[in-house]
Write a protein that holds these residues in place. Structure first.
Motif, PDB file in Angstrom:
ATOM      1  N   GLU A 214      13.612  -6.254  14.604  1.00  0.00           N
ATOM      2  CA  GLU A 214      12.609  -5.197  14.719  1.00  0.00           C
ATOM      3  C   GLU A 214      11.268  -5.782  15.164  1.00  0.00           C
ATOM      4  N   SER A 215      10.382  -4.917  15.673  1.00  0.00           N
ATOM      5  CA  SER A 215       9.071  -5.383  16.143  1.00  0.00           C
ATOM      6  C   SER A 215       7.988  -4.342  15.890  1.00  0.00           C
ATOM      7  N   THR A 216       8.149  -3.538  14.842  1.00  0.00           N
ATOM      8  CA  THR A 216       7.215  -2.433  14.588  1.00  0.00           C
ATOM      9  C   THR A 216       5.765  -2.885  14.655  1.00  0.00           C
ATOM     10  N   TYR A 217       5.452  -3.995  13.990  1.00  0.00           N
ATOM     11  CA  TYR A 217       4.102  -4.546  14.001  1.00  0.00           C
ATOM     12  C   TYR A 217       4.082  -5.922  14.667  1.00  0.00           C
ATOM     13  N   GLY A 218       4.857  -6.059  15.739  1.00  0.00           N
ATOM     14  CA  GLY A 218       4.910  -7.331  16.446  1.00  0.00           C
ATOM     15  C   GLY A 218       3.668  -7.657  17.234  1.00  0.00           C
ATOM     16  N   ASN A 219       2.694  -6.750  17.246  1.00  0.00           N
ATOM     17  CA  ASN A 219       1.464  -6.962  18.015  1.00  0.00           C
ATOM     18  C   ASN A 219       0.232  -7.141  17.146  1.00  0.00           C
ATOM     19  N   ARG A 220       0.407  -7.269  15.839  1.00  0.00           N
ATOM     20  CA  ARG A 220      -0.792  -7.331  14.998  1.00  0.00           C
ATOM     21  C   ARG A 220      -0.508  -8.028  13.665  1.00  0.00           C
ATOM     22  N   LEU A 221      -1.597  -8.325  12.970  1.00  0.00           N
ATOM     23  CA  LEU A 221      -1.523  -8.895  11.630  1.00  0.00           C
ATOM     24  C   LEU A 221      -2.034  -7.859  10.631  1.00  0.00           C
ATOM     25  N   HIS A 222      -1.393  -7.790   9.482  1.00  0.00           N
ATOM     26  CA  HIS A 222      -1.864  -6.880   8.440  1.00  0.00           C
ATOM     27  C   HIS A 222      -3.068  -7.479   7.724  1.00  0.00           C
ATOM     28  N   ARG A 223      -3.867  -6.604   7.170  1.00  0.00           N
ATOM     29  CA  ARG A 223      -4.943  -7.083   6.303  1.00  0.00           C
ATOM     30  C   ARG A 223      -4.350  -7.742   5.067  1.00  0.00           C
ATOM     31  N   ARG A 224      -5.104  -8.674   4.510  1.00  0.00           N
ATOM     32  CA  ARG A 224      -4.672  -9.302   3.257  1.00  0.00           C
ATOM     33  C   ARG A 224      -4.698  -8.262   2.146  1.00  0.00           C
ATOM     34  N   LEU A 225      -3.841  -8.450   1.141  1.00  0.00           N
ATOM     35  CA  LEU A 225      -3.746  -7.481   0.051  1.00  0.00           C
ATOM     36  C   LEU A 225      -5.065  -7.351  -0.692  1.00  0.00           C
ATOM     37  N   ASP A 226      -5.801  -8.465  -0.885  1.00  0.00           N
ATOM     38  CA  ASP A 226      -7.069  -8.369  -1.612  1.00  0.00           C
ATOM     39  C   ASP A 226      -8.089  -7.550  -0.820  1.00  0.00           C
ATOM     40  N   GLU A 227      -8.076  -7.641   0.523  1.00  0.00           N
ATOM     41  CA  GLU A 227      -8.971  -6.821   1.341  1.00  0.00           C
ATOM     42  C   GLU A 227      -8.587  -5.352   1.247  1.00  0.00           C
ATOM     43  N   THR A 228      -7.287  -5.085   1.223  1.00  0.00           N
ATOM     44  CA  THR A 228      -6.808  -3.708   1.083  1.00  0.00           C
ATOM     45  C   THR A 228      -7.238  -3.127  -0.254  1.00  0.00           C
ATOM     46  N   GLU A 229      -7.128  -3.923  -1.312  1.00  0.00           N
ATOM     47  CA  GLU A 229      -7.561  -3.461  -2.639  1.00  0.00           C
ATOM     48  C   GLU A 229      -9.049  -3.129  -2.637  1.00  0.00           C
ATOM     49  N   ASP A 230      -9.869  -3.962  -1.970  1.00  0.00           N
ATOM     50  CA  ASP A 230     -11.314  -3.686  -1.881  1.00  0.00           C
ATOM     51  C   ASP A 230     -11.562  -2.349  -1.190  1.00  0.00           C
ATOM     52  N   GLU A 231     -10.814  -2.078  -0.118  1.00  0.00           N
ATOM     53  CA  GLU A 231     -10.978  -0.809   0.599  1.00  0.00           C
ATOM     54  C   GLU A 231     -10.619   0.378  -0.286  1.00  0.00           C
ATOM     55  N   ILE A 232      -9.535   0.251  -1.045  1.00  0.00           N
ATOM     56  CA  ILE A 232      -9.113   1.341  -1.928  1.00  0.00           C
ATOM     57  C   ILE A 232     -10.170   1.589  -3.001  1.00  0.00           C
TER      58      ILE A 232
END
Length: 468
Positions: A214-232
């Motif tokens: 699969e290549s659903t997100y083969g063009n990018r990197l996800h944010r780190r979990l700690d950054e995601t938690e800060d956003e939430i």
């Protein structure tokens, strides 16, 4: 051996790969096309081969874009077994029956709407299959445990490995014997992101002669979990405590809802969020959560620890499962402080559409987008910045804050995909990049050639066949 891509080629839905060897003919997945006005027609045209020739089907996981046309396959004459993991069997029953129910209700709504407008009833779209047909299909499903080899047909051996994507998701290893030679095919299915909450990391595979990845997100990197938690945390603070609005979270009933509950509970446990009441307004999500708790052997250590904490402190993280439609309707009367998790995850069906109808026009509210939004879906239009959308045929202004977070994706990002591919001890003889939008799949194929020095890497087109 002949391989034909009947879906998930140049797009992320409709996963369906047909393998025809000297001794067996089989499918890996039989998914529904989703998103956009063309999806219904594509689903009608799908499975354009003699399904009665199939010896077996293997289902990588329960998501509708991988399982959603199984009832239609049976309608068209397939009577053989469908192999998948026990957890996927539990989930696919919920998902397929829900899919059929939604289709039946949508067809009824179209008939009523056309009747009111004086249009001929014959132009309404009938369901692709009914609840009764979905139930009949489920009798063909057979369990296959992780890591245990089984033989579904002469000259074929298979093994399912943990893909870490959703509960019960599997990587499929297939050994085919032809003319005295054994070749190994590996199908990644959908791969999870390592280090993600709830599930274990995807298993590494040593070797393959032919690889499908699969290549659903083969063009990018996800944010780190700690950054995601800060956003939430920031979004909850702005919406619930400063603007005094509601937080609406469209979430896939299987996988994403359970992950969001984990993340929110963990933030409450660590004192980063005040005690919460979360309304899970999706009958399917409620069932999926119950199924998840029945399969605790598949959960990772931190999740098991958090479950123990939540059971000991139910007053700090209350989860209320909304049982009936009347209770769901009452949630739309709440003007402030509500946190509502509801399906569908791409906002195209289910109860989430009602919550969006009542909360999108309100600037004090927020919509938290937590997962991939396919082209053509309402969720994608919101992410792309639409200021006016249509809900139930009526224009709805978008004044609420739309916040997209990337650190909770159920799919591996580019680095994680490359890391999984790096587990192979030698390059596969041939690699097919699939389950990604066309530009993404092409870019990822280039990255694989350059960074891993794999030569035989191809991006198939829909209905394209390859003879090996």
């Amino acid at each position: 051996m002949k391989i034909t891509f009947h879906g998930a080629a140049g797009e992320v839905t409709g996963s369906c790969t047909l393998i025809e060897s000297a001794t067996a003919t089989f499918l890996i997945d039989c998914g529904m096309f989703q998103g956009g006005g063309e999806a219904y027609a594509k689903n009608l045209r799908a499975l354009a081969f003699d399904v009665r020739r199939l010896d077996f089907v293997i289902l990588t996981h329960a998501h509708i874009d991988h399982s959603g046309l199984l009832p239609r396959l049976a309608m068209l004459g397939y009577r053989g077994p469908i192999y998948t993991t026990p957890a996927s069997i539990d989930l696919v029953e919920v998902l397929l029956l829900d899919s059929a129910h939604i289709q039946e209700k949508e067809a009824e709504w179209q008939l009523r709407r056309r009747h009111r407008k004086g249009s001929p009833a014959r132009v309404a779209q009938p369901p692709l299959y009914t609840v009764t047909q979905a139930q009949a299909c489920l009798t063909q499903v057979r369990p296959a445990e992780y890591d245990e080899t089984f033989s579904p047909a002469t000259g074929v051996r298979c093994r399912l490995r943990d893909a870490g994507h959703i509960l019960g998701s599997a990587i499929v290893e297939v050994w085919l014997e032809e003319a005295g030679r054994t070749r190994k095919l590996v199908f990644s299915g959908d791969l999870g992101q390592p280090g993600r909450p709830v599930l274990n990391d995807p298993k590494l595979i040593d070797d393959a002669d032919v690889l499908f990845v699969e290549s659903t997100y083969g063009n990018r990197l996800h944010r780190r979990l700690d950054e995601t938690e800060d956003e939430i945390v920031d979004l909850f603070q702005r919406t619930l405590h400063q603007r005094h609005g509601n937080v609406i979270i469209p979430a896939f009933a299987v996988g994403r809802t359970q992950e969001m509950l984990f993340v929110l509970a963990d933030l409450v446990r660590r004192g980063r969020l005040a005690p919460l009441t979360v309304h899970v307004d999706s009958p399917m999500a409620s069932k999926a959560t119950q199924i998840t708790l029945r399969h605790e052997e598949l959960l990772d250590g931190p999740t098991l620890d958090l479950l123990d904490w939540q059971r000991a402190h139910p007053e700090r993280m209350r989860v209320e499962f909304v049982a009936d439609a009347e209770e769901s309707i009452r949630l739309n009367e709440v003007r402030s402080g509500a946190v509502i998790l509801s399906a569908s995850g791409m906002c195209d069906a289910g109860r989430i559409k009602h919550h969006l109808r009542y909360n999108l026009p309100r600037a004090e509210c927020a919509v938290l987008i937590t997962g991939f939004q396919a082209a053509g879906t309402l969720g994608r239009r919101l992410v792309d910045g639409a200021r006016l959308v249509r809900l139930f045929g009526e224009p709805t202004p978008v004044r609420a804050e739309i916040c997209t977070i990337g650190g909770l994706s159920a799919h591996a990002d580019q680095a994680a995909l490359l890391g999984w591919l790096g587990g192979f001890k030698r390059p596969p003889g041939r690699t097919f990049i699939m389950h990604g939008e066309a530009e993404t799949a092409a870019l990822f194929a280039t990255v694989v050639r350059q960074q891993l020095a794999w030569e035989q890497v191809e991006v198939p087109a829909l209905l394209q066949s390859f003879v090996l």
